[in-house]
Design a protein around this motif. Structure first.
Motif, PDB file in Angstrom:
ATOM      1  N   GLN A 158      -1.364 -13.408  18.438  1.00 43.11           N
ATOM      2  CA  GLN A 158      -2.131 -13.600  19.667  1.00 43.11           C
ATOM      3  C   GLN A 158      -1.367 -14.494  20.636  1.00 43.11           C
ATOM      4  O   GLN A 158      -1.373 -14.261  21.845  1.00 43.11           O
ATOM      5  CB  GLN A 158      -3.497 -14.198  19.358  1.00 43.11           C
ATOM      6  CG  GLN A 158      -4.427 -13.237  18.661  1.00 43.11           C
ATOM      7  CD  GLN A 158      -5.693 -13.893  18.149  1.00 43.11           C
ATOM      8  OE1 GLN A 158      -5.761 -15.114  18.022  1.00 43.11           O
ATOM      9  NE2 GLN A 158      -6.695 -13.094  17.849  1.00 43.11           N
ATOM     10  N   ASN A 159      -0.697 -15.499  20.106  1.00 46.24           N
ATOM     11  CA  ASN A 159       0.098 -16.394  20.932  1.00 46.24           C
ATOM     12  C   ASN A 159       1.275 -15.643  21.564  1.00 46.24           C
ATOM     13  O   ASN A 159       1.605 -15.850  22.732  1.00 46.24           O
ATOM     14  CB  ASN A 159       0.584 -17.579  20.098  1.00 46.24           C
ATOM     15  CG  ASN A 159       1.130 -18.689  20.937  1.00 46.24           C
ATOM     16  OD1 ASN A 159       0.734 -18.862  22.083  1.00 46.24           O
ATOM     17  ND2 ASN A 159       2.044 -19.450  20.365  1.00 46.24           N
ATOM     18  N   THR A 209      -2.438 -13.981  12.395  1.00 47.47           N
ATOM     19  CA  THR A 209      -3.100 -13.397  13.557  1.00 47.47           C
ATOM     20  C   THR A 209      -2.983 -14.302  14.772  1.00 47.47           C
ATOM     21  O   THR A 209      -2.716 -13.842  15.886  1.00 47.47           O
ATOM     22  CB  THR A 209      -4.586 -13.136  13.242  1.00 47.47           C
ATOM     23  OG1 THR A 209      -4.674 -12.296  12.096  1.00 47.47           O
ATOM     24  CG2 THR A 209      -5.283 -12.480  14.407  1.00 47.47           C
ATOM     25  N   GLU A 210      -3.147 -15.596  14.568  1.00 51.11           N
ATOM     26  CA  GLU A 210      -3.055 -16.548  15.679  1.00 51.11           C
ATOM     27  C   GLU A 210      -1.659 -16.517  16.301  1.00 51.11           C
ATOM     28  O   GLU A 210      -1.515 -16.641  17.514  1.00 51.11           O
ATOM     29  CB  GLU A 210      -3.376 -17.968  15.212  1.00 51.11           C
ATOM     30  CG  GLU A 210      -4.785 -18.156  14.701  1.00 51.11           C
ATOM     31  CD  GLU A 210      -4.962 -17.749  13.243  1.00 51.11           C
ATOM     32  OE1 GLU A 210      -3.961 -17.698  12.489  1.00 51.11           O
ATOM     33  OE2 GLU A 210      -6.102 -17.453  12.867  1.00 51.11           O
ATOM     34  N   ASN A 211      -0.631 -16.361  15.465  1.00 52.59           N
ATOM     35  CA  ASN A 211       0.734 -16.296  15.974  1.00 52.59           C
ATOM     36  C   ASN A 211       0.947 -15.059  16.847  1.00 52.59           C
ATOM     37  O   ASN A 211       1.562 -15.142  17.908  1.00 52.59           O
ATOM     38  CB  ASN A 211       1.741 -16.293  14.824  1.00 52.59           C
ATOM     39  CG  ASN A 211       1.628 -17.511  13.944  1.00 52.59           C
ATOM     40  OD1 ASN A 211       1.298 -17.401  12.771  1.00 52.59           O
ATOM     41  ND2 ASN A 211       1.878 -18.682  14.495  1.00 52.59           N
TER      42      ASN A 211
END
Length: 136
Positions: A37-38, A33-35
């Protein structure tokens, strides 16, 4: 019973389902998820940077040309939206022209919001004729 020449009767237990092999199947396990979002934030920053380059000098010249009248920047922005809308409307006309004009104006608004996000998300590199100023 007669069947068409291209008909093939296959029993349900003989059918084969192929799963996997697509790009999403390859990237999805590696991307969290963080990827994602990035990726989204970086796309917004890329769009914002392109709008900053295109409009910064025009907007700053409206403010600091020595002839500033309150509302010049808003008037400049409205003229840009009007120009984008009219380009789409005049190209297609009618209902399609309205839709394309509205899409063009909406994309201009999103680009402006992306530029604001880019300015607020971190420091920007300032360039001079001799090189780049250090980031503080």
């Amino acid at each position: 019973m007669m069947m068409p020449a291209n008909f093939s009767a296959v029993a349900e237990n003989e059918m084969t389902y192929v799963v996997g092999g697509s790009l999403v199947d390859v990237l999805a396990p590696a991307m969290k998820t963080e990827n994602w979002q990035n990726v989204s934030a970086n796309v917004i920053k890329i769009v914002g940077n392109s709008f900053l380059d295109a409009y910064t000098s025009s907007i700053l010249s409206q403010l600091f040309d020595g002839n500033y009248v309150p509302g010049d920047v808003i008037g400049f922005s409205v003229k840009n939206l009007d120009k984008a809308y009219n380009k789409g409307y005049n190209t297609f006309g009618g209902n399609w022209g309205f839709a394309v004009g509205a899409l063009n104006a909406g994309m201009q608004i999103l680009g402006g919001l992306s530029a604001i996000y880019t300015l607020g998300s971190g420091s920007i590199g300032l360039e001079t004729k001799k090189g780049t100023l250090p980031t503080l």
